[in-house]
Design a protein around this motif. Structure first.
Motif, PDB file in Angstrom:
ATOM      1  N   MET A 111       0.815  -1.181   0.000  1.00 15.98           N
ATOM      2  CA  MET A 111       0.000   0.000   0.000  1.00 15.98           C
ATOM      3  C   MET A 111       0.873   1.265   0.000  1.00 15.98           C
ATOM      4  O   MET A 111       0.578   2.223  -0.697  1.00 15.98           O
ATOM      5  CB  MET A 111      -0.920  -0.026   1.210  1.00 15.98           C
ATOM      6  N   ASN A 112       1.961   1.224   0.789  1.00 18.77           N
ATOM      7  CA  ASN A 112       2.847   2.389   0.850  1.00 18.77           C
ATOM      8  C   ASN A 112       3.483   2.689  -0.502  1.00 18.77           C
ATOM      9  O   ASN A 112       3.726   3.847  -0.828  1.00 18.77           O
ATOM     10  CB  ASN A 112       3.931   2.187   1.911  1.00 18.77           C
ATOM     11  N   GLN A 113       3.749   1.638  -1.292  1.00 19.26           N
ATOM     12  CA  GLN A 113       4.349   1.853  -2.607  1.00 19.26           C
ATOM     13  C   GLN A 113       3.395   2.625  -3.516  1.00 19.26           C
ATOM     14  O   GLN A 113       3.810   3.489  -4.274  1.00 19.26           O
ATOM     15  CB  GLN A 113       4.735   0.509  -3.253  1.00 19.26           C
ATOM     16  N   PHE A 114       2.094   2.340  -3.432  1.00 16.57           N
ATOM     17  CA  PHE A 114       1.111   3.067  -4.240  1.00 16.57           C
ATOM     18  C   PHE A 114       1.049   4.539  -3.830  1.00 16.57           C
ATOM     19  O   PHE A 114       0.957   5.422  -4.684  1.00 16.57           O
ATOM     20  CB  PHE A 114      -0.280   2.438  -4.116  1.00 16.57           C
ATOM     21  N   ILE A 115       1.127   4.788  -2.533  1.00 12.87           N
ATOM     22  CA  ILE A 115       1.121   6.172  -2.040  1.00 12.87           C
ATOM     23  C   ILE A 115       2.381   6.887  -2.518  1.00 12.87           C
ATOM     24  O   ILE A 115       2.319   8.023  -2.996  1.00 12.87           O
ATOM     25  CB  ILE A 115       0.997   6.202  -0.500  1.00 12.87           C
ATOM     26  N   ASP A 116       3.531   6.217  -2.410  1.00 15.49           N
ATOM     27  CA  ASP A 116       4.787   6.802  -2.881  1.00 15.49           C
ATOM     28  C   ASP A 116       4.727   7.103  -4.374  1.00 15.49           C
ATOM     29  O   ASP A 116       5.161   8.170  -4.823  1.00 15.49           O
ATOM     30  CB  ASP A 116       5.962   5.875  -2.586  1.00 15.49           C
ATOM     31  N   ASP A 117       4.181   6.160  -5.167  1.00 10.88           N
ATOM     32  CA  ASP A 117       4.076   6.375  -6.613  1.00 10.88           C
ATOM     33  C   ASP A 117       3.192   7.575  -6.926  1.00 10.88           C
ATOM     34  O   ASP A 117       3.476   8.349  -7.846  1.00 10.88           O
ATOM     35  CB  ASP A 117       3.547   5.125  -7.306  1.00 10.88           C
ATOM     36  N   ASN A 118       2.120   7.752  -6.170  1.00 15.23           N
ATOM     37  CA  ASN A 118       1.244   8.909  -6.377  1.00 15.23           C
ATOM     38  C   ASN A 118       1.983  10.214  -6.077  1.00 15.23           C
ATOM     39  O   ASN A 118       1.810  11.211  -6.776  1.00 15.23           O
ATOM     40  CB  ASN A 118      -0.021   8.810  -5.528  1.00 15.23           C
ATOM     41  N   VAL A 119       2.804  10.212  -5.031  1.00 10.14           N
ATOM     42  CA  VAL A 119       3.601  11.392  -4.694  1.00 10.14           C
ATOM     43  C   VAL A 119       4.594  11.683  -5.823  1.00 10.14           C
ATOM     44  O   VAL A 119       4.759  12.828  -6.238  1.00 10.14           O
ATOM     45  CB  VAL A 119       4.337  11.201  -3.344  1.00 10.14           C
ATOM     46  N   LEU A 120       5.243  10.638  -6.333  1.00  9.45           N
ATOM     47  CA  LEU A 120       6.214  10.811  -7.417  1.00  9.45           C
ATOM     48  C   LEU A 120       5.543  11.400  -8.656  1.00  9.45           C
ATOM     49  O   LEU A 120       6.078  12.304  -9.295  1.00  9.45           O
ATOM     50  CB  LEU A 120       6.866   9.469  -7.755  1.00  9.45           C
ATOM     51  N   ARG A 121       4.353  10.894  -8.976  1.00 11.36           N
ATOM     52  CA  ARG A 121       3.625  11.414 -10.142  1.00 11.36           C
ATOM     53  C   ARG A 121       3.226  12.873  -9.941  1.00 11.36           C
ATOM     54  O   ARG A 121       3.329  13.694 -10.848  1.00 11.36           O
ATOM     55  CB  ARG A 121       2.391  10.558 -10.411  1.00 11.36           C
ATOM     56  N   LYS A 122       2.769  13.207  -8.735  1.00 14.50           N
ATOM     57  CA  LYS A 122       2.353  14.586  -8.437  1.00 14.50           C
ATOM     58  C   LYS A 122       3.548  15.537  -8.535  1.00 14.50           C
ATOM     59  O   LYS A 122       3.443  16.637  -9.078  1.00 14.50           O
ATOM     60  CB  LYS A 122       1.721  14.643  -7.043  1.00 14.50           C
ATOM     61  N   MET A 123       4.708  15.112  -8.021  1.00 14.12           N
ATOM     62  CA  MET A 123       5.905  15.936  -8.108  1.00 14.12           C
ATOM     63  C   MET A 123       6.276  16.171  -9.571  1.00 14.12           C
ATOM     64  O   MET A 123       6.640  17.280  -9.954  1.00 14.12           O
ATOM     65  CB  MET A 123       7.058  15.275  -7.347  1.00 14.12           C
ATOM     66  N   ALA A 124       6.193  15.127 -10.377  1.00 11.71           N
ATOM     67  CA  ALA A 124       6.517  15.252 -11.799  1.00 11.71           C
ATOM     68  C   ALA A 124       5.551  16.212 -12.491  1.00 11.71           C
ATOM     69  O   ALA A 124       5.971  17.045 -13.294  1.00 11.71           O
ATOM     70  CB  ALA A 124       6.476  13.878 -12.459  1.00 11.71           C
ATOM     71  N   GLN A 125       4.275  16.123 -12.159  1.00  5.80           N
ATOM     72  CA  GLN A 125       3.291  17.021 -12.753  1.00  5.80           C
ATOM     73  C   GLN A 125       3.593  18.472 -12.395  1.00  5.80           C
ATOM     74  O   GLN A 125       3.480  19.361 -13.229  1.00  5.80           O
ATOM     75  CB  GLN A 125       1.876  16.659 -12.300  1.00  5.80           C
ATOM     76  N   GLU A 126       3.989  18.718 -11.151  1.00  5.68           N
ATOM     77  CA  GLU A 126       4.323  20.075 -10.730  1.00  5.68           C
ATOM     78  C   GLU A 126       5.552  20.611 -11.474  1.00  5.68           C
ATOM     79  O   GLU A 126       5.706  21.814 -11.620  1.00  5.68           O
ATOM     80  CB  GLU A 126       4.541  20.137  -9.223  1.00  5.68           C
ATOM     81  N   ALA A 127       6.407  19.692 -11.933  1.00  2.50           N
ATOM     82  CA  ALA A 127       7.596  20.098 -12.684  1.00  2.50           C
ATOM     83  C   ALA A 127       7.290  20.265 -14.173  1.00  2.50           C
ATOM     84  O   ALA A 127       8.183  20.560 -14.958  1.00  2.50           O
ATOM     85  CB  ALA A 127       8.709  19.071 -12.489  1.00  2.50           C
ATOM     86  N   GLY A 128       6.038  20.064 -14.550  1.00  2.28           N
ATOM     87  CA  GLY A 128       5.653  20.226 -15.946  1.00  2.28           C
ATOM     88  C   GLY A 128       5.873  18.979 -16.781  1.00  2.28           C
ATOM     89  O   GLY A 128       5.855  19.032 -18.005  1.00  2.28           O
TER      90      GLY A 128
END
Length: 163
Positions: free
Chosen positions: A1-18
């Motif tokens: 479950m933690n891996q899915f949360i981490d992946d969501n954070v990684l995707r959100k960070m990437a989106q913020e970087a354009g």
């Protein structure tokens, strides 16, 4: 479950970087820019997501709140996130070099050519799951960017014929 949360954070960070986060399995709707081995899209693969780094001190609560209300995060975490987003804006995401076989990566000639291009061949242990669900690790060779290629090295067109 933690891996899915981490992946969501990684995707959100990437989106913020354009960086575009591709959710289309066939990548037909994906509109990433590509330039000199750098892509501005994440395709949900381990290679793409592994290039984004979650701040070390980020708590599970902060990870869960990141997309909804980042103001609840500590100032240190906010600053670390901003730094990582800035790094992603300047560096982008390296494309997967997965076209080289293990036999090719093991050859001295290929390693020499890759070294001239600023890429080292390293041994990594990659996780996988067996058919019965048990985690295992597979040791394999993988290319890793080490430095900018030497301008004195032969042009890429001529080097490709060596391989």
């Amino acid at each position: 479950m933690n891996q899915f949360i981490d992946d969501n954070v990684l995707r959100k960070m990437a989106q913020e970087a354009g960086i575009i986060v591709c959710s289309d399995p066939s990548h037909q709707a994906c509109k990433t820019d590509q330039n000199d081995g750098i892509t501005y899209g994440i395709h949900n693969s381990w290679h793409d997501l592994a290039q984004v780094h979650i701040p070390a001190g980020m708590t599970l609560f902060e990870k869960m709140q990141y997309e909804h209300d980042p103001s609840l995060m500590s100032p240190a975490t906010q600053q670390a996130l901003e730094k990582e987003v800035q790094r992603l804006k300047s560096d982008g995401i390296r494309m997967n070099l997965g076209t080289l076989t293990q036999k090719t990566l093991a050859s001295e000639k290929a390693q020499q050519v890759l070294k001239e291009r600023g890429i080292a061949v390293v041994s990594l242990k990659r996780p996988y799951f067996t058919n019965d669900g048990h985690p295992r690790e597979w040791e394999m060779l993988a290319p890793k960017k080490i430095a900018k290629p030497d301008p004195q090295s032969p042009p890429a067109a001529r080097v490709c014929t060596i391989l």
